[in-house]
Design a protein around this motif. Structure first.
Motif, PDB file in Angstrom:
ATOM      1  N   ILE A   1       0.839  -1.199   0.000  1.00 54.50           N
ATOM      2  CA  ILE A   1       0.000   0.000   0.000  1.00 54.50           C
ATOM      3  C   ILE A   1       0.875   1.251   0.000  1.00 54.50           C
ATOM      4  O   ILE A   1       0.605   2.214  -0.726  1.00 54.50           O
ATOM      5  N   ALA A   2       1.926   1.242   0.802  1.00 56.05           N
ATOM      6  CA  ALA A   2       2.852   2.379   0.793  1.00 56.05           C
ATOM      7  C   ALA A   2       3.437   2.586  -0.593  1.00 56.05           C
ATOM      8  O   ALA A   2       3.612   3.727  -1.057  1.00 56.05           O
ATOM      9  N   ASN A   3       3.728   1.502  -1.292  1.00 49.96           N
ATOM     10  CA  ASN A   3       4.298   1.591  -2.634  1.00 49.96           C
ATOM     11  C   ASN A   3       3.289   2.115  -3.649  1.00 49.96           C
ATOM     12  O   ASN A   3       3.657   2.769  -4.629  1.00 49.96           O
ATOM     13  N   LEU A   4       1.996   1.835  -3.424  1.00 46.27           N
ATOM     14  CA  LEU A   4       0.955   2.278  -4.343  1.00 46.27           C
ATOM     15  C   LEU A   4       0.588   3.745  -4.158  1.00 46.27           C
ATOM     16  O   LEU A   4       0.025   4.371  -5.065  1.00 46.27           O
ATOM     17  N   LEU A   5       0.874   4.296  -2.989  1.00 48.54           N
ATOM     18  CA  LEU A   5       0.517   5.676  -2.697  1.00 48.54           C
ATOM     19  C   LEU A   5       1.567   6.643  -3.229  1.00 48.54           C
ATOM     20  O   LEU A   5       2.771   6.381  -3.180  1.00 48.54           O
ATOM     21  N   ARG A   6       1.077   7.773  -3.704  1.00 50.14           N
ATOM     22  CA  ARG A   6       1.988   8.854  -4.049  1.00 50.14           C
ATOM     23  C   ARG A   6       2.580   9.427  -2.763  1.00 50.14           C
ATOM     24  O   ARG A   6       2.013   9.265  -1.680  1.00 50.14           O
ATOM     25  N   PRO A   7       3.731  10.098  -2.863  1.00 49.83           N
ATOM     26  CA  PRO A   7       4.303  10.722  -1.659  1.00 49.83           C
ATOM     27  C   PRO A   7       3.270  11.610  -0.961  1.00 49.83           C
ATOM     28  O   PRO A   7       2.570  12.386  -1.607  1.00 49.83           O
ATOM     29  N   CYS A   8       3.154  11.426   0.350  1.00 47.79           N
ATOM     30  CA  CYS A   8       2.185  12.147   1.194  1.00 47.79           C
ATOM     31  C   CYS A   8       0.747  11.671   0.977  1.00 47.79           C
ATOM     32  O   CYS A   8      -0.201  12.314   1.446  1.00 47.79           O
ATOM     33  N   GLY A   9       0.568  10.547   0.276  1.00 47.64           N
ATOM     34  CA  GLY A   9      -0.755   9.954   0.171  1.00 47.64           C
ATOM     35  C   GLY A   9      -1.223   9.426   1.517  1.00 47.64           C
ATOM     36  O   GLY A   9      -0.426   9.223   2.443  1.00 47.64           O
ATOM     37  N   ILE A  10      -2.535   9.169   1.639  1.00 47.29           N
ATOM     38  CA  ILE A  10      -3.138   8.826   2.925  1.00 47.29           C
ATOM     39  C   ILE A  10      -3.692   7.408   2.907  1.00 47.29           C
ATOM     40  O   ILE A  10      -4.386   6.998   1.966  1.00 47.29           O
ATOM     41  N   PHE A  11      -3.389   6.686   3.959  1.00 43.07           N
ATOM     42  CA  PHE A  11      -3.900   5.333   4.183  1.00 43.07           C
ATOM     43  C   PHE A  11      -4.864   5.378   5.361  1.00 43.07           C
ATOM     44  O   PHE A  11      -4.493   5.778   6.472  1.00 43.07           O
ATOM     45  N   ALA A  12      -6.131   4.982   5.129  1.00 43.79           N
ATOM     46  CA  ALA A  12      -7.134   4.886   6.193  1.00 43.79           C
ATOM     47  C   ALA A  12      -7.363   3.420   6.499  1.00 43.79           C
ATOM     48  O   ALA A  12      -7.760   2.653   5.617  1.00 43.79           O
ATOM     49  N   VAL A  13      -7.113   3.024   7.749  1.00 45.84           N
ATOM     50  CA  VAL A  13      -7.237   1.622   8.138  1.00 45.84           C
ATOM     51  C   VAL A  13      -8.043   1.539   9.425  1.00 45.84           C
ATOM     52  O   VAL A  13      -7.889   2.379  10.320  1.00 45.84           O
ATOM     53  N   GLU A  14      -8.918   0.536   9.498  1.00 43.98           N
ATOM     54  CA  GLU A  14      -9.716   0.328  10.714  1.00 43.98           C
ATOM     55  C   GLU A  14      -9.716  -1.154  11.053  1.00 43.98           C
ATOM     56  O   GLU A  14      -9.809  -2.016  10.166  1.00 43.98           O
ATOM     57  N   THR A  15      -9.627  -1.451  12.360  1.00 42.37           N
ATOM     58  CA  THR A  15      -9.572  -2.838  12.818  1.00 42.37           C
ATOM     59  C   THR A  15      -9.990  -2.902  14.279  1.00 42.37           C
ATOM     60  O   THR A  15      -9.885  -1.898  14.997  1.00 42.37           O
ATOM     61  N   PRO A  16     -10.451  -4.061  14.755  1.00 39.00           N
ATOM     62  CA  PRO A  16     -10.644  -4.217  16.195  1.00 39.00           C
ATOM     63  C   PRO A  16      -9.304  -4.108  16.929  1.00 39.00           C
ATOM     64  O   PRO A  16      -8.257  -4.469  16.374  1.00 39.00           O
ATOM     65  N   VAL A  17      -9.344  -3.625  18.162  1.00 40.85           N
ATOM     66  CA  VAL A  17      -8.137  -3.567  18.988  1.00 40.85           C
ATOM     67  C   VAL A  17      -8.438  -4.151  20.369  1.00 40.85           C
ATOM     68  O   VAL A  17      -9.596  -4.261  20.783  1.00 40.85           O
ATOM     69  N   TYR A  18      -7.342  -4.485  21.082  1.00 38.86           N
ATOM     70  CA  TYR A  18      -7.483  -5.302  22.286  1.00 38.86           C
ATOM     71  C   TYR A  18      -6.810  -4.683  23.510  1.00 38.86           C
ATOM     72  O   TYR A  18      -6.641  -5.353  24.521  1.00 38.86           O
ATOM     73  N   ASP A  19      -6.469  -3.404  23.420  1.00 31.70           N
ATOM     74  CA  ASP A  19      -6.030  -2.666  24.603  1.00 31.70           C
ATOM     75  C   ASP A  19      -7.245  -1.933  25.173  1.00 31.70           C
ATOM     76  O   ASP A  19      -7.281  -0.706  25.241  1.00 31.70           O
ATOM     77  N   THR A  20      -8.250  -2.700  25.559  1.00 29.97           N
ATOM     78  CA  THR A  20      -9.550  -2.152  25.909  1.00 29.97           C
ATOM     79  C   THR A  20     -10.087  -2.772  27.195  1.00 29.97           C
ATOM     80  O   THR A  20      -9.715  -3.890  27.574  1.00 29.97           O
ATOM     81  N   LEU A  21     -10.999  -2.040  27.817  1.00 30.58           N
ATOM     82  CA  LEU A  21     -11.699  -2.565  28.989  1.00 30.58           C
ATOM     83  C   LEU A  21     -12.541  -3.773  28.605  1.00 30.58           C
ATOM     84  O   LEU A  21     -12.633  -4.750  29.366  1.00 30.58           O
ATOM     85  N   VAL A  22     -13.136  -3.739  27.406  1.00 33.83           N
ATOM     86  CA  VAL A  22     -13.972  -4.853  26.955  1.00 33.83           C
ATOM     87  C   VAL A  22     -13.162  -6.147  26.929  1.00 33.83           C
ATOM     88  O   VAL A  22     -13.609  -7.193  27.418  1.00 33.83           O
ATOM     89  N   TYR A  23     -11.955  -6.091  26.380  1.00 36.88           N
ATOM     90  CA  TYR A  23     -11.131  -7.291  26.309  1.00 36.88           C
ATOM     91  C   TYR A  23     -10.685  -7.745  27.695  1.00 36.88           C
ATOM     92  O   TYR A  23     -10.672  -8.944  28.000  1.00 36.88           O
ATOM     93  N   ARG A  24     -10.344  -6.806  28.552  1.00 39.99           N
ATOM     94  CA  ARG A  24      -9.924  -7.181  29.909  1.00 39.99           C
ATOM     95  C   ARG A  24     -11.058  -7.865  30.671  1.00 39.99           C
ATOM     96  O   ARG A  24     -10.823  -8.778  31.475  1.00 39.99           O
ATOM     97  N   LEU A  25     -12.285  -7.444  30.413  1.00 42.18           N
ATOM     98  CA  LEU A  25     -13.431  -8.031  31.107  1.00 42.18           C
ATOM     99  C   LEU A  25     -13.847  -9.375  30.511  1.00 42.18           C
ATOM    100  O   LEU A  25     -14.201 -10.304  31.243  1.00 42.18           O
ATOM    101  N   LEU A  26     -13.801  -9.480  29.176  1.00 36.05           N
ATOM    102  CA  LEU A  26     -14.362 -10.659  28.511  1.00 36.05           C
ATOM    103  C   LEU A  26     -13.323 -11.713  28.159  1.00 36.05           C
ATOM    104  O   LEU A  26     -13.659 -12.894  28.033  1.00 36.05           O
ATOM    105  N   GLY A  27     -12.065 -11.300  27.960  1.00 40.60           N
ATOM    106  CA  GLY A  27     -11.031 -12.278  27.612  1.00 40.60           C
ATOM    107  C   GLY A  27     -11.405 -13.091  26.391  1.00 40.60           C
ATOM    108  O   GLY A  27     -11.731 -12.544  25.337  1.00 40.60           O
ATOM    109  N   ARG A  28     -11.394 -14.411  26.515  1.00 36.67           N
ATOM    110  CA  ARG A  28     -11.631 -15.307  25.381  1.00 36.67           C
ATOM    111  C   ARG A  28     -13.022 -15.140  24.776  1.00 36.67           C
ATOM    112  O   ARG A  28     -13.272 -15.580  23.649  1.00 36.67           O
TER     113      ARG A  28
END
Length: 293
Positions: free
Chosen positions: A172-199
């Motif tokens: 993706i970095a190679n496909l972008l022009r210099p100073c082009g923008i990459f928007a990415v979204e994903t679940p993350v696990y540094d959260t209270l939800v993960y600490r409470l629910l675990g597996r």
């Protein structure tokens, strides 16, 4: 010699601790790199086929996955406008994992010159036939796109499914022009939800998820691949009452209860009822700029 799939995708270290044995959180064991902290299903390299062999019947506007794409528009459509904060003149935009093209068509309506890649051939065919979009039925690596040909790349809830995210993000970095923008979204696990629910945490339970990022490990990957972070925020999800109950069924770890919830939801038509916005802080959206070389 160890195969590449046995090394951490972020830092290359081979050592890891087992967090969950196979079958506890999902079908694969989940480990954490002892060097950088990245969590991932182990071994990798076994995940792509489920996204390229999804059936033979053509998709229609009434297909369940197409309807779900429309349901997600309130959360995803603003990305096209947010990108204009960094790229005032809408240029060429690539969506990686564009599925049926529902969001990509909205980006086009916002003034972007769009292109998509989608490994599911049925979804790619629908995007081409129904919306007239230029969508390659392939992975990003197989699409043959020329370097420095896009101003923006969008990849939403795809990176966690990839067997080699570092390779994809580098491309993706190679496909972008210099100073082009990459928007990415994903679940993350540094959260209270993960600490409470675990597996039982819903995204951890998905058999198709391979990588489980935190803000720190995702940032480390992006920076290593030539990006600088320019905006990040925790985002929520607009969902129907039926989708909310489905998530509860997944977290229950009870197949019987999940089936009961699914049948009740279908009987009551809950998939189309209620529109709730929930933000548990467990999904991260990052805008990253390709560093000028």
């Amino acid at each position: 010699m160890l195969d590449r799939m046995h090394f951490c995708n972020n830092c290359g270290a081979p050592e890891h601790d087992v967090l969950y044995a196979a079958g506890v959180a999902q079908r694969h064991q989940i480990v954490r790199c002892t060097a950088c902290g990245l969590m991932y299903a182990h071994p990798t390299g076994v995940n792509l086929e489920q996204y390229t062999h999804t059936g033979d019947a053509p998709m229609t506007p009434e297909s369940a996955t197409v309807l779900r794409s429309y349901d997600r528009l309130p959360d995803y459509e603003p990305i096209g406008h947010e990108l204009r904060d960094f790229l005032p003149t809408a240029g060429r935009l690539l969506e990686v994992g564009c599925h049926a093209g529902v969001l990509l068509e909205r980006f086009r309506a916002q003034g972007w010159k769009v292109r998509g890649v989608e490994p599911d051939p049925r979804a790619a065919a629908f995007a081409r036939a129904h919306f007239g979009l230029q969508v390659s039925a392939s992975t990003l690596e197989g699409a043959g796109l020329p370097p420095k040909s896009f101003d923006a790349v969008v990849m939403l809830h795809v990176i966690e499914h990839l067997d080699d995210p570092a390779r994809t993000v580098s491309q993706i970095a190679n496909l972008l022009r210099p100073c082009g923008i990459f928007a990415v979204e994903t679940p993350v696990y540094d959260t209270l939800v993960y600490r409470l629910l675990g597996r039982r945490e819903r995204s951890l339970s998905c058999d198709g998820h391979v990588y489980f990022y935190t803000a720190r490990t995702l940032t480390a990957l992006l920076e290593r691949c030539g990006f600088e972070i320019i905006r990040e925020r925790r985002v929520g999800r607009t969902m129907s009452l039926g989708r909310l109950l489905w998530n509860l069924g997944v977290m229950s770890k009870s197949k019987a209860l999940a089936r009961l919830i699914e049948r009740a939801s279908a009987a009551l038509g809950l998939a189309r009822r209620g529109r709730l916005y929930l933000n548990a802080g467990d999904m991260l959206r990052i805008y990253a700029r390709r560093k000028a070389i």
